[in-house]
Enzyme design. Structure first.
Site, mmCIF file in Angstrom:
data_model
loop_
_atom_site.group_PDB
_atom_site.id
_atom_site.type_symbol
_atom_site.label_atom_id
_atom_site.label_comp_id
_atom_site.label_asym_id
_atom_site.label_seq_id
_atom_site.Cartn_x
_atom_site.Cartn_y
_atom_site.Cartn_z
ATOM 1 N N ASP A 1 2.825 -3.218 -3.827
ATOM 2 C CA ASP A 1 1.501 -3.106 -3.363
ATOM 3 C C ASP A 1 1.488 -1.747 -2.569
ATOM 4 O O ASP A 1 2.170 -1.483 -1.430
ATOM 5 C CB ASP A 1 0.896 -4.115 -2.642
ATOM 6 C CG ASP A 1 0.870 -5.416 -3.299
ATOM 7 O OD1 ASP A 1 -0.393 -5.541 -4.017
ATOM 8 O OD2 ASP A 1 1.720 -6.158 -3.368
ATOM 9 N N ASP B 1 8.957 -1.019 -3.832
ATOM 10 C CA ASP B 1 7.859 -1.957 -3.357
ATOM 11 C C ASP B 1 6.569 -1.922 -4.350
ATOM 12 O O ASP B 1 6.692 -1.137 -5.251
ATOM 13 C CB ASP B 1 7.242 -1.298 -2.118
ATOM 14 C CG ASP B 1 6.215 -1.971 -1.704
ATOM 15 O OD1 ASP B 1 5.989 -3.163 -1.332
ATOM 16 O OD2 ASP B 1 5.239 -1.250 -1.535
ATOM 17 N N ASP C 1 5.921 2.249 0.902
ATOM 18 C CA ASP C 1 4.580 3.036 1.456
ATOM 19 C C ASP C 1 4.200 2.405 2.696
ATOM 20 O O ASP C 1 3.512 3.000 3.483
ATOM 21 C CB ASP C 1 3.156 2.750 0.712
ATOM 22 C CG ASP C 1 2.750 1.175 0.785
ATOM 23 O OD1 ASP C 1 3.431 0.402 0.288
ATOM 24 O OD2 ASP C 1 1.693 1.186 1.080
#
Length: 244
Positions: A21, A19, A197
């Protein structure tokens, strides 16, 4: 599930899915405010070479934005949660929508015209409404996005993230994108590793767990991931140990 800290030392014969961001780069008030350091670009390029190209970026962003963030290496990538994807040979596939999102987009513009702190992000195949700058409007954002679903006849669903609610094609997620990559070279036959996240990354964690790989949650929060790194800085430190 409460994951262990410190994922195992990595190997060049694994397959890596990142991922962006909140995982590779810190979150910003708006998507356009995100900055990628030259050090991170170099680390990803080293890992790409070390792994024989088995590195893919997995994001809610459109591919065109991802390429702008990482211009030096044309990485395999899944954009808009897998609604568009580019494999290791550079072949692109894209979800073909069955409905025109124009009326929905117009409804959202009208709904938020007097709330300038909200940000409507039009990604082409999906629409995201961000409320990071006005967290008190979280309830309004969720209700507004949910009100759009009846008119879309199940072709679209909602995806919640950090201070954002997104309208995206049903059946497209990062876990499915991981499976697609893992059926192709150079990913096939390797141990998959997924770092993320946010709630959108739980699809990837679950898939990698099923495939016997390593799922790594960045930051706090409940998760299906088996390992944890504290923050973006810890991810970069872990990458440095891989790339040497």
């Amino acid at each position: 599930m409460k994951p262990n800290h410190l994922p195992p030392a990595a190997r060049c014969d694994w397959a890596y899915f990142f991922d962006i961001d909140g995982t590779l780069v810190d979150l910003a008030d708006t998507p356009t405010a995100v900055r990628v350091s030259e050090q991170l670009r170099e680390l990803l390029q080293e890992l790409y070479q070390c792994s024989g190209g088995a590195v893919a970026l997995m994001s809610g962003r459109p591919i065109i934005e991802i390429d702008a963030l990482f211009p030096r290496v044309r990485l395999p990538v899944a954009g808009q949660h897998g609604a568009e994807r580019r494999d290791a040979l550079g072949r692109a596939t894209r979800h073909e929508p069955t409905q025109d999102l124009t009326p929905v987009r117009q409804r959202l513009v009208q709904a938020i015209f007097d709330k300038p702190g909200l940000l409507l992000e039009d990604k082409g195949l999906s629409l995201a409404l961000h409320y990071r700058r006005i967290p008190g409007l979280a309830g309004f954002v969720h209700q507004t996005m949910e009100s759009l679903l009846p008119d879309l006849q199940g072709d679209y669903c909602l995806q919640q993230g950090k201070s954002v609610v997104e309208l995206k094609p049903t059946g497209k997620d990062k876990g499915r994108a991981v499976r697609e990559f893992m059926s192709e070279p150079p990913f096939a036959g390797r141990t998959p590793v997924f770092l993320g996240d946010d709630a959108t990354d739980e699809f990837g964690f679950n898939t990698v767990n099923e495939l016997g790989g390593h799922s790594i949650k960045v930051g706090a929060g409940d998760t299906a991931a088996r390992w944890r790194l504290d923050n973006v800085g810890a991810v970069e430190q872990w990458l440095r140990s891989i790339s040497r």
